[in-house]
Enzyme design. Sequence first.
Site, PDB file in Angstrom:
ATOM      1  N   ASP A  58       0.654  -1.205  -0.123  1.00 46.32           N
ATOM      2  CA  ASP A  58      -0.045   0.009  -0.045  1.00 46.32           C
ATOM      3  C   ASP A  58       0.884   1.157   0.121  1.00 46.32           C
ATOM      4  O   ASP A  58       1.708   1.357   0.834  1.00 46.32           O
ATOM      5  CB  ASP A  58      -1.039   0.198   1.344  1.00 46.32           C
ATOM      6  CG  ASP A  58      -2.257  -0.720   1.377  1.00 46.32           C
ATOM      7  OD1 ASP A  58      -2.360  -1.227  -0.034  1.00 46.32           O
ATOM      8  OD2 ASP A  58      -2.915  -0.881   2.088  1.00 46.32           O
ATOM      9  N   LYS A  68      -8.363   0.773  -5.278  1.00 48.33           N
ATOM     10  CA  LYS A  68      -9.416   0.233  -4.671  1.00 48.33           C
ATOM     11  C   LYS A  68     -10.474   0.955  -4.821  1.00 48.33           C
ATOM     12  O   LYS A  68     -10.720   1.965  -5.298  1.00 48.33           O
ATOM     13  CB  LYS A  68      -9.220   0.161  -3.066  1.00 48.33           C
ATOM     14  CG  LYS A  68      -8.168  -0.624  -2.466  1.00 48.33           C
ATOM     15  CD  LYS A  68      -8.121  -0.597  -1.054  1.00 48.33           C
ATOM     16  CE  LYS A  68      -7.300  -1.225  -0.347  1.00 48.33           C
ATOM     17  NZ  LYS A  68      -7.130  -2.594  -0.422  1.00 48.33           N
ATOM     18  N   GLY A  87      -3.628  -7.542   7.949  1.00 47.60           N
ATOM     19  CA  GLY A  87      -2.931  -7.764   9.350  1.00 47.60           C
ATOM     20  C   GLY A  87      -1.440  -8.305   9.174  1.00 47.60           C
ATOM     21  O   GLY A  87      -0.618  -8.381  10.388  1.00 47.60           O
ATOM     22  N   SER A 147      -0.967  -1.295   6.060  1.00 42.28           N
ATOM     23  CA  SER A 147      -0.232  -0.483   7.022  1.00 42.28           C
ATOM     24  C   SER A 147       0.930  -0.476   7.465  1.00 42.28           C
ATOM     25  O   SER A 147       1.885   0.176   7.821  1.00 42.28           O
ATOM     26  CB  SER A 147      -1.426   0.041   8.153  1.00 42.28           C
ATOM     27  OG  SER A 147      -2.454  -0.235   7.666  1.00 42.28           O
TER      28      SER A 147
END
Lengths: 296, 198
Positions: free
Chosen positions: A26, A83, A216, A238
């Site tokens: 990302d 996205k 995650g 993230s």
Amino acid sequence: MVNTVVGTDRVKRGMAQMQKGGVIMDVVNAEQAKVAEEAGAVAVMALERVPSDIRKAGGVARMADPRIVEEVMKAVSIPVMAKARIGHITEARVLEAMGVDYIDESEVLTPADEEYHLLKSQYTVPFVCGCRDLGEAARRIGEGAAMLRTKGEPGTGNIVEAVRHMRKVNAQVRQVVNMNDDELMTAAKNFGAPYEVLKQIKEAGRLPVVNFAAGGVATPADAALMMELGADGVFVGSGIFKSENPEKFAKAIVQATTYYTDYKLIGELSKELGTAMKGIDIADLTLEQRMQERGW
Amino acid sequence: MVKIGVLALQGAVSEHLNHIEKSGAEAINVKNPEQLDDLDGLILPGGESTTMRKLMLKYGFLEPIRTFAKKGKALFGTCAGMIILAKDIEGDLEEEESLGLMDVKVRRNSFGRQVDSFEADLDITGLDAPFPAIFIRAPHILSVSDHVDIVSTWEDRIVAVRQGNILATSFHPELTDDYRMIGLFIDMARKAHVPADS
């Protein structure tokens, strides 16, 4: 050009096959995209905010500003994904028209439709979708998804949900592969899966599309764990740019994904990486706060 | 039996392994340079060339693969693999060196972005009927030296070449059920194969 066709299943699924064994990162701007490419990412996901910031910001999360997506597309030569909201036909068409290489119909954004997903088979651009079990995976394939990923729980830095989803999908694939033909229709009913897709899975002995881990992944060991559990590759949201040293972190995750059973190496790669993102216990999230509950 | 390895750093590795096995050769997943000693041929698969190049450099594959080629062993690069084999990569901004084993100049992503990726039936030297070629964000070859044979073109662009014991294609035979390209390559590797007792 009589014998030339674009947007076939083989071309769309093939694109995802080329990403196998790799890490998709990302990014929110050109600078991060270059760091990702330099670290060896196989693709980048261009976003306005990474999932953990979407969580913090609250409100409605939408497709990124096209200017950000364009900036990232100009900055790197590796594929660029973006996205669109679940069921948002227009956001998806806009991203396709911009020439994005892959669209993630993503539960990380606020759904635009609480009943229907996109009919992804109608697009030339390929789609990736999230799944928690075989029923969800098979429905997305039925709609035309060319790639899958576990939903996990995005923006938490907690691998537990991605592990649950990868194990569940793979266990259910094994069940289907070992079934007798006369058991498939009832399995289709019980899984909530299209019969035709289950038949394909039984015949091929595996899912007909690539399945990555997502939601995650926060450390090199997390990435390697997901590969060990049968993921074809890894999305890191993230985790990278919320860590202390993104460049080092990104490189370590790429190498840990390639050499996921070389535990000595993973140990070396994990040394002095600085603090990983803080992370959230899943039990601290209410059902409404769990992004994985989005999608039908 | 002829042994063919697939460089397994990233990309479409299992598809090539499957093609090799279906064609009756032994398929080896190659993660370390030492494994090359045992092989008759090596495939550099499709994937992301920038990623693969970085990992090849980091894990010491460049010199061992160059030595492998010098010994006359067979090499086959598909898509990203073709880029890595080329001596000249147009507009290359990577600081790292590449394999540079073929006298060709290659252009990356030369057919456009993913929405422009396509399938087409191609005539290929050595095959009697057209081959179903799948091009994904594919490169093409801009120019070749006299040592290089052009094996196939598509709309005046060079998309398959051979230079001695090295074969390269812009497209992905491993994504089809057509085993004729891998068959051609296994024949090349068989000629390089020296039986252990000789």
